[in-house]
Design an enzyme around this catalytic site. Structure first.
Site, short mmCIF file in Angstrom:
data_model
loop_
_atom_site.label_atom_id
_atom_site.label_comp_id
_atom_site.label_asym_id
_atom_site.label_seq_id
_atom_site.Cartn_x
_atom_site.Cartn_y
_atom_site.Cartn_z
N ALA A 91 1.54 -1.36 -0.36
CA ALA A 91 -0.33 -0.25 0.08
C ALA A 91 0.77 1.40 0.43
O ALA A 91 0.88 2.41 -1.00
CB ALA A 91 -1.17 0.23 1.14
N GLU A 92 1.51 1.75 0.92
CA GLU A 92 2.91 2.49 1.07
C GLU A 92 3.85 1.82 1.28
O GLU A 92 4.66 1.07 2.23
CB GLU A 92 2.08 4.05 1.65
CG GLU A 92 1.24 4.52 1.01
CD GLU A 92 0.17 4.32 1.32
OE1 GLU A 92 -0.55 4.80 1.03
OE2 GLU A 92 -0.16 3.08 2.06
N THR A 93 4.89 2.83 0.63
CA THR A 93 6.41 2.65 1.30
C THR A 93 7.29 4.00 1.82
O THR A 93 6.84 4.57 1.41
CB THR A 93 7.62 2.06 0.38
OG1 THR A 93 7.39 0.74 -0.59
CG2 THR A 93 8.61 1.88 0.25
N PHE A 141 5.80 6.76 -0.67
CA PHE A 141 4.86 6.20 -2.28
C PHE A 141 4.23 5.20 -1.75
O PHE A 141 3.83 3.99 -1.38
CB PHE A 141 6.12 6.03 -2.84
CG PHE A 141 6.78 7.76 -2.95
CD1 PHE A 141 7.09 7.88 -4.26
CD2 PHE A 141 7.66 7.89 -2.36
CE1 PHE A 141 7.45 9.40 -4.81
CE2 PHE A 141 8.73 8.95 -2.30
CZ PHE A 141 8.56 9.68 -3.64
N HIS A 147 -0.07 4.39 8.35
CA HIS A 147 0.66 3.40 9.21
C HIS A 147 2.05 3.54 8.30
O HIS A 147 2.85 2.97 9.42
CB HIS A 147 -0.42 2.82 8.74
CG HIS A 147 -0.20 1.65 6.86
ND1 HIS A 147 -1.34 2.24 5.88
CD2 HIS A 147 0.71 1.45 6.13
CE1 HIS A 147 -0.79 2.03 5.23
NE2 HIS A 147 0.29 1.45 5.22
#
Length: 227
Positions: free
Chosen positions: A12-14, A29, A40
Site C-alpha cells: 500500500a505504501e513505502t 509512495f 501506518h
C-alpha cells in the site's frame, strides 16, 4: 528511485526517511504515486527508528507535503499527532454510489478523499466495491465509515486511484473520521477498527486542529535492496 522501489515492493505504501539535524524528513509512495500523508507508514517508520536505539521518547518528522508530524512512544504504543482534515458536505457523486453499490446517508469531501457515512457496520462489512468505477472519482480515494459494534466507529478505505484497491489501515483517513465522529458522538477519545481483511485497531483523540492516532507495530522483515 523511491517510486521505483515502491513499485517493486508493491505494498500500500513505502516510507522513506532521512535523518536531519533536529528531525527526520519523511515521504510516502504507493506503487504508482507519491501521497500527501500516510499514517501506518509513519507509525512503521517510527517503530524502525525507536527499535534501532533512538534515545528520546518522541520523534519529529517533517513532510514536504504535510508539515511537522510527531510520534510519541509509550511502552509498546505509538501515538501520532497529525493535522485535522477539513470536511465539506457534498452531493454523492454518481460514480461513488455506483462504485460502492449503495446510497450513503451523507458524503463529505476532505483534502484528498471522499468520506461516505452509512448506517451500520454490517453494511461496511458486506461492501463489494467496483474499483474500476471508484477509480474515476476526482480524489485520492473513498472512505466508508459507520458506528461500530465493538468500537466507537469502523471503516473501510479504498484507493484504486493510487494503486491500492483496499488499504489495510489508513492513518490519514482517520484525520477525516475523528473530527466527524467526535462531533457526532460528543466524545474526545474514541476507539476505531478498520475492517480490512487484516484489520486495524486504532485509538483516537480529537484535539480540534490536531488529532492523535495510536497503534502498535511489529518488525516483520529486515533486508537489503539492490539498486
Amino acid at each position: 528511485l523511491m517510486q521505483s522501489i515502491a513499485m517493486e515492493n508493491n505494498l500500500a505504501e513505502t516510507a522513506f526517511y532521512v535523518p536531519k539535524e533536529n528531525h527526520f524528513e519523511l515521504r510516502w509512495f504507493t506503487p504508482t504515486i507519491e501521497v500527501d500523508l500516510c499514517g501506518h507508514a509513519t507509525l512503521a517508520s517510527a517503530h524502525v527508528i525507536f527499535s534501532t536505539g533512538y534515545a528520546k521518547n518522541e520523534i519529529t518528522f517533517v513532510s514536504p507535503r504535510s508539515g511537522e508530524l510527531n510520534v510519541r512512544k509509550d511502552e509498546s504504543v505509538y501515538t501520532m499527532n497529525f493535522p485535522t482534515d477539513i470536511l465539506h458536505k457534498v452531493e454523492a457523486p454518481a460514480d461513488l454510489v455506483k462504485g460502492l453499490g449503495i446510497v450513503p446517508l451523507k458524503v463529505y469531501r476532505g483534502k484528498t478523499d471522499y468520506m461516505a457515512i452509512v448506517e451500520n457496520q454490517t453494511i461496511i462489512e458486506s461492501l463489494q466495491p467496483d474499483f474500476k468505477v471508484l477509480e474515476k472519482l476526482d480524489a485520492r480515494g473513498t472512505i466508508v465509515t459507520a458506528p461500530g459494534k465493538n468500537s466507537d466507529f469502523v471503516s473501510r478505505c479504498f484507493f484504486p486511484q493510487a494503486g491500492v484497491d483496499e488499504d489495510p489501515t489508513t492513518g490519514s483517513a482517520h484525520t477525516s473520521m475523528i473530527p466527524y465522529w467526535a462531533t457526532k458522538l460528543g466524545e474526545i477519545e474514541m476507539t476505531a477498527i478498520q475492517l480490512s481483511k487484516r484489520k486495524g485497531h486504532i485509538s483516537c483523540k480529537y484535539l480540534n486542529d490536531r488529532v492523535e492516532i495510536s497503534g502498535q507495530a511489529k518488525t516483520y522483515l529486515i533486508g537489503e535492496i539492490f539498486i
